[in-house]
Design a protein around this motif. Sequence first.
Motif, short mmCIF file in Angstrom:
data_model
loop_
_atom_site.label_atom_id
_atom_site.label_comp_id
_atom_site.label_asym_id
_atom_site.label_seq_id
_atom_site.Cartn_x
_atom_site.Cartn_y
_atom_site.Cartn_z
N PRO A 77 47.08 26.84 -31.05
CA PRO A 77 47.79 26.75 -32.34
C PRO A 77 48.20 25.31 -32.65
O PRO A 77 48.54 24.52 -31.76
CB PRO A 77 49.04 27.62 -32.11
CG PRO A 77 48.66 28.55 -31.00
CD PRO A 77 47.70 27.79 -30.12
N ALA A 78 48.15 24.97 -33.92
CA ALA A 78 48.43 23.60 -34.38
C ALA A 78 49.83 23.13 -34.06
O ALA A 78 50.06 21.93 -33.89
CB ALA A 78 48.17 23.50 -35.88
N ASP A 79 50.79 24.05 -33.94
CA ASP A 79 52.17 23.64 -33.68
C ASP A 79 52.46 23.39 -32.19
O ASP A 79 53.56 22.96 -31.83
CB ASP A 79 53.16 24.67 -34.24
CG ASP A 79 53.01 26.04 -33.59
OD1 ASP A 79 51.91 26.36 -33.10
OD2 ASP A 79 54.00 26.80 -33.58
N VAL A 80 51.47 23.61 -31.34
CA VAL A 80 51.65 23.38 -29.90
C VAL A 80 51.43 21.89 -29.63
O VAL A 80 50.43 21.31 -30.09
CB VAL A 80 50.64 24.24 -29.10
CG1 VAL A 80 50.67 23.90 -27.62
CG2 VAL A 80 50.92 25.72 -29.31
N PRO A 81 52.34 21.23 -28.90
CA PRO A 81 52.15 19.81 -28.58
C PRO A 81 50.81 19.57 -27.86
O PRO A 81 50.31 20.45 -27.14
CB PRO A 81 53.33 19.48 -27.66
CG PRO A 81 54.36 20.52 -27.98
CD PRO A 81 53.60 21.76 -28.36
N ARG A 140 42.28 17.34 -33.80
CA ARG A 140 43.50 18.15 -33.77
C ARG A 140 44.65 17.45 -34.51
O ARG A 140 45.45 18.08 -35.18
CB ARG A 140 43.90 18.42 -32.33
CG ARG A 140 45.15 19.25 -32.17
CD ARG A 140 45.45 19.52 -30.70
NE ARG A 140 46.62 20.30 -30.56
CZ ARG A 140 46.67 21.63 -30.68
NH1 ARG A 140 45.58 22.31 -30.91
NH2 ARG A 140 47.81 22.28 -30.55
#
Length: 194
Positions: A77-81, A140
């Motif tokens: 997911p895009a919100d994961v560092p 990313r």
Amino acid sequence: MGLGLRERKKLRTRATIRAQALRLFAEKGYGETTVEQIAEAADISPSTFFRYFPSKEQLVLVDDYDPIMIRAFQEQPADVPVLTALRRSMERVFGEMSPEQLDREMARQKLIRSVPELRAAQLDELQRTIELLAEGVAARMGRPPGDLESRAFAGAVVGSIMGALGDDLLSLDRIGLALDFLAAGFPFDDREVG
């Protein structure tokens, strides 16, 4: 959608060639094993061998898991560092490997470390790994391909992992510790280490 019959057959043939080569290297030695012997053991022609691998050296050096790891990284997911996404992708790929695949990967890594010409040639393969990771990170992060920060990050990740692994060739624990140390900015404390 899964792979078609032709793609699955190619993957099986590639895996068979590599498995037979690693078996022969263990029995006879890397330098003493020829492409012709590998082809015979894999029940293919030498010309078929070269359609799958450009050389005996590349058969050992090419890491088939790098593209899988990058794909798993990009699926996070895009919100994961970024470092968390990287760690999760490694855990996923290693977690999905069968015991036989893990054994083969360990044998490949040990062979690279034990044969001086392979160890020296591995530098080119590490550069390819850094390029793949840098492209994945840039995509990313919405950065252009070849982005300096993405390349520096990829080099730091690969170098940190290589430095931390030592003889523990596939230790997810050590990889995790190296990534934690990197994420924290390499904080050395003042205590003496024995």
